[in-house]
Design an enzyme around this catalytic site. Structure first.
Site, PDB file in Angstrom:
ATOM      1  CG  HIS A   1      -0.471   0.335   2.513  1.00 54.52           C
ATOM      2  ND1 HIS A   1      -0.223  -0.613   3.484  1.00 54.52           N
ATOM      3  CD2 HIS A   1      -0.153   1.521   3.078  1.00 54.52           C
ATOM      4  CE1 HIS A   1       0.214  -0.029   4.582  1.00 54.52           C
ATOM      5  NE2 HIS A   1       0.273   1.283   4.360  1.00 54.52           N
TER       6      HIS A   1
ATOM      7  CB  SER B   1       3.044   1.392   6.587  1.00 56.37           C
ATOM      8  OG  SER B   1       1.799   1.094   7.128  1.00 56.37           O
TER       9      SER B   1
ATOM     10  CG  ASP C   1      -0.022  -3.951   2.904  1.00 51.12           C
ATOM     11  OD1 ASP C   1       0.232  -3.358   1.831  1.00 51.12           O
ATOM     12  OD2 ASP C   1      -0.162  -3.369   3.989  1.00 51.12           O
TER      13      ASP C   1
END
Length: 372
Positions: free
Chosen positions: A98, A204, A128
């Site tokens: 992402h 992230s 992901d």
């Protein structure tokens, strides 16, 4: 491949836009603008860190040189791109899908201010995960994936660029395993690791490491409420090698949507007690379409509508199934496309065993017609 190792120790600084709307249920790609965030880092800043005896300081110092800032340029017509984190593994940089979102190149900043243009090797939205190829400096060693599940309660350290603040660290424990996580793209990631370590936008793609410095998970989502999630290394060990070799990963898929077998569902479907998971829907053209049965009707139990007629899945691939998360984890970790396996189901008051041939999950932007 030979690498050119030129470096300086000054860390690049960033000015970031921080706002309540930035969280958006994900730790991910933090919006950023040009600038620097004040303050600098020199080698002396951490020179005495290992002398204080803290295990967190030790693991931080052992791993931080392998953690990178990932900067993504804005797409055409957009002024802002975003920031995330990555880490070195087998001379590649691992981060979240992402963050990369199909971009062929992104910029990565290593610990000693080495900026590199990294090319996208491969990415997978359902896990992901993304793999980048960059010229890795010799001081940025490879972080290894943990070979087994971390026990609940294991102390862990999250390292990343929280709110664009380079090489930030937070600590916590593993709060749970085998979680299902809906990522920012709207797809469900199986087998996630839950932690209470503070995770914020910009984290992230960073590593969640244990106190031995092994990666227990790839941070994917968090919201500052003592609940954050990371992609398990059990899943990463399947996906990352395929991305490196093929640029893509063929995820196993059955095309079923299952829900917990609640007492109401058990009563409505003639079960003596709640067991397994209830198959609510089966994708019409999915691998399980001719084998498993979804809901065919509905009744009311204590004033609540309850589905009826679907199979109750008790086991799959010789693994007992008790929750939808366990079903997702079993499919993701124990099965492969084109493999035939067995499932035990309760149907019409009796138990039966059926054979299922696993398919390949459709692309994330296509309609899968079912959950797992």
């Amino acid at each position: 491949m030979p690498r050119d190792h030129r470096s300086g120790w000054q860390r690049r600084r960033l000015l970031v836009a921080i706002g309540a709307g930035t969280l958006a249920g994900t730790a991910g790609c933090l919006s950023a603008v040009d600038g620097e965030n004040g303050g600098s880092t020199t080698e002396s800043d951490n020179a005495s860190g290992s002398e204080n005896g803290s295990p967190y300081t030790r693991v931080y110092e052992e791993t931080v040189d392998s953690v990178v800032l990932v900067r993504v340029s804005g797409e055409q017509g957009q002024e802002r791109g975003g920031l995330g984190t990555g880490f070195v593994h087998d001379d590649y940089v691992i981060t979240n899908q992402h963050i990369t979102q199909g971009r062929s190149t992104v910029s990565v900043q290593f610990r000693r201010n080495d900026w590199q243009e990294a090319s996208l090797v491969g990415e997978d939205a359902y896990a992901d995960l993304a793999v980048l190829d960059a010229e890795t400096p010799d001081y940025a060693g490879s972080l290894s994936f943990l070979e087994q599940y971390p026990a609940v309660g294991t102390e862990v350290v999250a390292i990343g660029n929280s709110f664009g603040l380079n090489a930030s660290v937070s600590t916590g424990i593993v709060s749970g395993v085998h979680r299902s996580l809906r990522n920012p793209s709207g797809v469900t990631i199986p087998d996630a690791i839950q932690t209470d370590a503070a995770v914020n936008p910009g984290n992230s793609g960073g590593p969640l490491v244990n106190l031995e410095g092994a990666v227990a998970g790839v941070i994917s989502a968090g919201g500052g409420d003592n609940i954050a999630f990371a992609v398990s290394t059990a899943l990463a060990r399947r996906v990352v090698p395929a991305l490196i070799e093929n640029g893509e990963y063929d995820a196993p898929y059955l095309g079923v949507n299952a829900v917990p077998t609640t007492p109401a569902i058990a009563e409505a479907n003639g079960l003596e007690e709640p067991i397994g998971v209830y198959v609510n829907q089966v994708a019409p053209n999915g691998p399980a379409a001719a084998v498993l049965r979804g809901s065919t009707g509905q009744t009311t139990v204590s004033g609540t509508p309850v589905p009826t007629g679907g199979d109750v899945l008790v086991s799959l691939a010789e693994q007992r199934i008790g929750t939808p998360s366990e079903l997702s984890s079993t499919i993701a970790l124990d099965l492969s496309p084109e493999e035939t396996t067995t499932a035990t189901v309760r149907r019409d008051g009796s138990e039966t065993t059926v054979d299922l041939t696993v398919g390949t999950r459709p692309p994330a932007d296509a309609s899968s017609g079912g959950g797992t």
